[in-house]
Scaffold this motif. Structure first.
Motif, short mmCIF file in Angstrom:
data_model
loop_
_atom_site.label_atom_id
_atom_site.label_comp_id
_atom_site.label_asym_id
_atom_site.label_seq_id
_atom_site.Cartn_x
_atom_site.Cartn_y
_atom_site.Cartn_z
N ALA A 22 -7.24 -7.88 -5.21
CA ALA A 22 -5.80 -8.31 -6.04
C ALA A 22 -4.51 -8.38 -4.87
N LEU A 23 -4.63 -7.46 -3.87
CA LEU A 23 -3.31 -7.45 -3.14
C LEU A 23 -3.62 -9.07 -2.17
N ALA A 24 -4.77 -9.43 -1.97
CA ALA A 24 -5.16 -10.52 -1.02
C ALA A 24 -4.83 -11.57 -1.88
N GLU A 25 -4.73 -11.42 -3.06
CA GLU A 25 -4.33 -12.91 -4.11
C GLU A 25 -2.93 -12.75 -4.31
N THR A 65 -1.14 -10.37 -5.45
CA THR A 65 -0.72 -9.86 -6.85
C THR A 65 -0.01 -8.68 -6.81
N ILE A 66 0.94 -8.47 -7.80
CA ILE A 66 1.72 -7.03 -7.71
C ILE A 66 0.78 -5.97 -8.39
N VAL A 67 0.28 -5.19 -7.62
CA VAL A 67 -0.57 -4.01 -8.00
C VAL A 67 0.18 -2.80 -8.48
N ILE A 68 0.22 -2.29 -9.70
CA ILE A 68 1.04 -1.18 -10.02
C ILE A 68 -0.07 -0.09 -10.25
N SER A 69 -0.16 1.14 -10.10
CA SER A 69 -0.95 2.09 -10.21
C SER A 69 -0.44 3.27 -10.81
N ASP A 70 -0.84 3.66 -11.97
CA ASP A 70 -0.45 5.10 -12.52
C ASP A 70 -1.01 6.03 -11.89
N ARG A 71 -0.46 6.50 -11.00
CA ARG A 71 -1.01 7.55 -10.00
C ARG A 71 -1.74 7.02 -8.91
N PHE A 72 -1.78 7.73 -7.79
CA PHE A 72 -2.76 7.34 -6.31
C PHE A 72 -2.74 8.46 -5.69
N TYR A 73 -2.79 8.19 -4.26
CA TYR A 73 -3.21 9.47 -3.56
C TYR A 73 -2.16 10.50 -3.35
N ASP A 74 -1.16 10.36 -3.90
CA ASP A 74 0.19 11.50 -3.71
C ASP A 74 -0.37 12.48 -5.12
N SER A 75 -0.89 12.14 -6.07
CA SER A 75 -1.54 12.82 -7.05
C SER A 75 -2.40 14.05 -6.33
N THR A 76 -3.24 13.40 -5.60
CA THR A 76 -4.32 14.36 -5.07
C THR A 76 -3.44 15.54 -3.90
N GLN A 86 -13.61 3.60 -4.83
CA GLN A 86 -14.14 2.51 -5.57
C GLN A 86 -13.25 1.56 -6.09
N LEU A 87 -12.11 2.24 -6.37
CA LEU A 87 -11.04 1.32 -7.01
C LEU A 87 -10.31 0.42 -5.96
N VAL A 88 -9.82 1.37 -4.85
CA VAL A 88 -9.63 0.21 -3.71
C VAL A 88 -10.43 -0.71 -3.47
N LYS A 89 -11.61 -0.63 -3.01
CA LYS A 89 -12.63 -1.58 -2.67
C LYS A 89 -12.70 -2.63 -3.40
N GLN A 90 -13.03 -2.21 -4.91
CA GLN A 90 -13.45 -3.27 -5.91
C GLN A 90 -12.18 -4.15 -6.37
N ILE A 91 -11.04 -3.38 -6.53
CA ILE A 91 -9.99 -4.14 -7.39
C ILE A 91 -8.90 -4.23 -6.41
N VAL A 92 -8.25 -3.12 -6.02
CA VAL A 92 -6.89 -3.13 -5.28
C VAL A 92 -6.91 -4.13 -4.28
N GLU A 93 -7.58 -4.07 -3.34
CA GLU A 93 -7.80 -4.81 -2.10
C GLU A 93 -7.86 -6.20 -2.41
N GLY A 142 0.30 -9.06 -1.74
CA GLY A 142 0.89 -8.58 -2.77
C GLY A 142 1.57 -7.13 -2.62
N LEU A 143 2.16 -6.87 -3.45
CA LEU A 143 2.85 -5.59 -3.36
C LEU A 143 2.25 -4.47 -4.23
N PHE A 144 2.19 -3.29 -3.49
CA PHE A 144 1.24 -2.21 -4.13
C PHE A 144 2.29 -1.08 -4.73
#
Ligand code: Z5A
Length: 214
Positions: free
Chosen positions: A88-91, A93-104, A79-86, A6-8
């Motif tokens: 979902a991308l494997a299936e 899915t287009i995953v859209i996140s309100d903030r990610f590591y650029d915020s840090t 936790q989010l990446v391992k449990q949800i994002v990876e 999928g697209l992240f």
């Protein structure tokens, strides 16, 4: 861009940039187009990450050190990446996140002036190397952001209470990140009305989606 998953896509900006409003507009269109997508927010998105979010944003936690804050954001993301994002991308899915590591990088690295090289190493560790395919950075002056947020004092969280100087340093950090990652980060002028901003976002989004999904 050719992907076998999928697209992240991530949305970034200082508080008050209007990215959450833009996400609402975009997800309404994605629903209409019947595209398979997942909307997430950071910190959050899993039970563990939401518990960490409460600690991070609690206005009572004034004693939190910058190091603790940094590690908690990284822990919530791991936790989010391992449990949800990876998964979902494997299936696909287009995953859209309100903030990610650029915020840090922007808030803790440039805003709090912590070691940016270390933060990039930590981001990479927490995400196991996962990078967004595309990032929309909504750029706005601190003055406009503060004007938009002035009615929100009651609802402000711990990080919202930071100074104007902190916001300026964070915005400068975002601009630096965009400059260093021109292929991934699209800068959107967020000073305009929500409708004008969305027109721009939609156009850019459709170009990527048509390459990937049509
Ligand atoms: N944080 C961090 O430090 N490090 C990290 O690694 C991560 C996060 C992941 C999360 O808070 C906080 O954690 C955040 C960064 C930090 N803190 N700050 N500051 P959050 O998730 O609760 O909130 P947020 O991500 O900062 O976003 P928000 O509250 O949803 O705001 P927004 O997305 O920037 O804007 P908005 O809600 O769409 O709009 C703000 C207001 O402006 C609202 O009243 C709108 O109606 C109005 N608005 C929106 N667009 C426009 C336009 N175009 N014109 C005029 N008015 C507008």
């Amino acid at each position: 861009m050719v992907l076998n998953r999928g697209l992240f896509i991530t949305f970034e900006g200082i508080d008050g940039s209007g990215k959450t409003r833009q996400l609402e507009l975009l997800t309404a269109d994605l629903k209409k187009a019947d595209l398979k997508f997942l909307l997430l927010r950071e910190p959050g998105g899993t039970s563990i990450s939401e518990q960490i979010r409460r600690i991070l944003l609690d206005r009572k936690n004034t004693e939190m050190s910058a190091e603790t804050e940094l590690l908690l954001f990284a822990a919530a993301r791991a936790q989010l990446v391992k449990q949800i994002v990876e998964p979902a991308l494997a299936e696909k899915t287009i995953v859209i996140s309100d903030r990610f590591y650029d915020s840090t990088t922007a808030y803790q690295g440039y805003g709090r002036e912590m070691n940016v090289d270390f933060i990039q190493y930590l981001n990479d560790f927490a995400t196991q190397g996962l990078q967004p395919d595309l990032t929309f950075y909504f750029d706005i002056s601190v003055k406009t952001a503060l004007d938009r947020l002035k009615d929100r004092t009651e609802k402000s969280d711990r990080i919202d209470l930071e100074s104007q100087i902190f916001m300026e340093k964070t915005r400068a950090g975002y601009l630096r990140i965009a400059e260093q990652n021109p292929d991934r980060v699209r800068v959107i002028d967020a000073e305009r009305t929500p409708e004008e901003v969305y027109k721009d976002l939609k156009l850019q989004f459709e170009q990527v989606i048509s390459l990937e999904f049509v």
